[in-house]
Design a protein around this motif. Structure first.
Motif, mmCIF file in Angstrom:
data_model
loop_
_atom_site.group_PDB
_atom_site.id
_atom_site.type_symbol
_atom_site.label_atom_id
_atom_site.label_comp_id
_atom_site.label_asym_id
_atom_site.label_seq_id
_atom_site.Cartn_x
_atom_site.Cartn_y
_atom_site.Cartn_z
ATOM 1 N N GLU A 144 -10.212 -0.969 -1.316
ATOM 2 C CA GLU A 144 -9.241 0.920 -1.195
ATOM 3 C C GLU A 144 -9.103 1.407 -1.954
ATOM 4 O OE1 GLU A 144 -5.621 -0.066 0.433
ATOM 5 O OE2 GLU A 144 -7.117 -1.268 3.102
ATOM 6 N N ALA A 187 -12.941 -6.920 6.920
ATOM 7 C CA ALA A 187 -11.317 -8.002 7.361
ATOM 8 C C ALA A 187 -10.228 -7.330 6.766
ATOM 9 C CB ALA A 187 -12.137 -9.403 6.631
ATOM 10 N N LYS A 221 1.116 -0.855 0.120
ATOM 11 C CA LYS A 221 -0.017 -0.119 -0.393
ATOM 12 C C LYS A 221 1.305 1.712 -0.324
ATOM 13 C CE LYS A 221 -3.041 -2.813 2.534
ATOM 14 N NZ LYS A 221 -4.704 -3.076 3.484
ATOM 15 N N VAL A 233 -4.353 -12.081 7.245
ATOM 16 C CA VAL A 233 -3.751 -12.898 7.754
ATOM 17 C C VAL A 233 -2.708 -12.499 8.590
ATOM 18 C CG1 VAL A 233 -2.439 -14.653 6.721
ATOM 19 C CG2 VAL A 233 -4.837 -13.991 5.165
ATOM 20 N N HIS A 288 -8.485 -3.315 -5.088
ATOM 21 C CA HIS A 288 -8.624 -3.755 -4.594
ATOM 22 C C HIS A 288 -9.976 -2.498 -3.773
ATOM 23 C CE1 HIS A 288 -7.005 -3.083 -0.454
ATOM 24 N NE2 HIS A 288 -6.057 -4.093 -0.319
ATOM 25 N N LEU A 332 -3.475 -12.559 -0.429
ATOM 26 C CA LEU A 332 -2.956 -11.450 -0.150
ATOM 27 C C LEU A 332 -2.845 -10.756 1.128
ATOM 28 C CD1 LEU A 332 -1.933 -8.942 -1.915
ATOM 29 C CD2 LEU A 332 -5.098 -8.454 -2.997
HETATM 30 C C1 PEP Z 1 -4.801 -6.125 1.586
HETATM 31 O O1 PEP Z 1 -5.354 -5.183 2.248
HETATM 32 O O2 PEP Z 1 -5.655 -6.675 0.474
HETATM 33 C C2 PEP Z 1 -5.045 -6.477 3.249
HETATM 34 C C3 PEP Z 1 -5.551 -8.332 2.877
HETATM 35 O O3 PEP Z 1 -4.807 -6.006 4.305
HETATM 36 P P1 PEP Z 1 -4.509 -7.117 5.598
HETATM 37 O O4 PEP Z 1 -3.637 -8.073 5.274
HETATM 38 O O5 PEP Z 1 -3.885 -5.514 6.214
HETATM 39 O O6 PEP Z 1 -5.605 -6.734 6.007
#
Ligand code: PEP
Length: 247
Positions: free
Chosen positions: A95, A167, A11, A208, A93, A226
């Motif tokens: 975001e 999540a 990011k 994760v 994504h 991811l």
């Molecule tokens: C992501 O940005 O794709 C993501 C899964 O973030 P995080 O592992 O921090 O929840």
């Protein structure tokens, strides 16, 4: 047989000082039995691909424009990503869907541009909490898959990332049953809609970390992860990679 993939999305984090983390990761996994991918900010793409030149670590962009070139200030084309050494790119994504109001049609055009240039596209889909609470999760995933995957998507040029919006970065993780249901649904959809859909990798994404990776990777049709926050440090990402290697 689908080759597993551990993908990190940095990011808007990291300056050149953070390249030491990538060096540590490469040193820890000189010949990994799973695919490794880091998607850094665009400012680090070239430096990272240079450092990874003699290592199987893949480098990817976090977004791409649907046009090949032109008057699009601040944007990056698929050709520019490839020129910087990227072999993958994330599109859609959540975001970007939220911050930049990206819809499925735009995401599909970005993915098509990336695939046309030979980049592997990691196409993100996932429901909001309101959609899950309303019982709409599987319908939302179907709509996103139908509308955001280009017709030319194959197991070689496409990876799906199932990322429940609620999540991501929250520490909240769906139950194993919820992840399993979503991944089975995505698998059935792509297997039906694309000739090589059975071979498309489906990643889970959303909070994760080393402590929950093993149980997530044990779920059928989870072909990797991811990872956002836990991909920034080699030690944290390494714990996830270790779990994927033995899954
Ligand atoms: C992501 O940005 O794709 C993501 C899964 O973030 P995080 O592992 O921090 O929840």
């Amino acid at each position: 047989m689908r080759r597993k993939l551990a993908a990190g999305n940095w990011k808007m984090n990291g300056t050149h000082a953070a390249l030491t983390e990538v060096e540590a990761l490469m040193a820890a996994y000189p010949d990994p039995s799973v695919d490794l991918l880091i998607c850094p900010p665009a400012t680090l793409l070239s430096s990272m691909t240079e450092r990874a030149a003699n290592h199987p670590l893949e480098i990817g962009g976090q977004d791409v424009h649907f046009n090949t070139s032109g008057a699009h200030t601040g944007e990056i084309s698929a050709d520019m990503l490839a020129d910087a050494g990227a072999s993958y790119v994330i599109v859609g994504h959540s975001e970007r869907r939220t911050d930049n109001a990206e819809d499925d049609a735009l995401i599909q055009s970005k993915a098509a541009a990336a695939q046309d240039r030979g980049l592997i596209t990691v196409i993100c889909i996932g429901e909001t909490l309101a959609q899950r609470d309303a019982g709409e999760t599987l319908a939302v995933l179907s709509d996103q898959l139908t509308q955001s995957l280009p017709a030319g998507s194959t197991a070689d040029n496409t990876v799906i990332a199932y990322e429940p919006v609620w999540a991501i970065g929250t520490g909240k993780v769906p139950t194993n049953a919820q992840i399993g249901e979503a991944h089975a649904h995505v698998r059935a959809h792509v297997a039906q809609g694309f000739e090589t859909g059975d071979g498309m990798r489906i990643l889970y994404g959303g909070s994760v970390k080393g402590s929950n990776a093993a149980e997530i990777f044990a779920i059928p049709d989870v072909d990797g992860a991811l990872v956002g926050g836990a991909s920034l440090k080699a030690a944290d990402f390494g714990a996830i990679i270790d779990a994927l290697i033995v899954a």
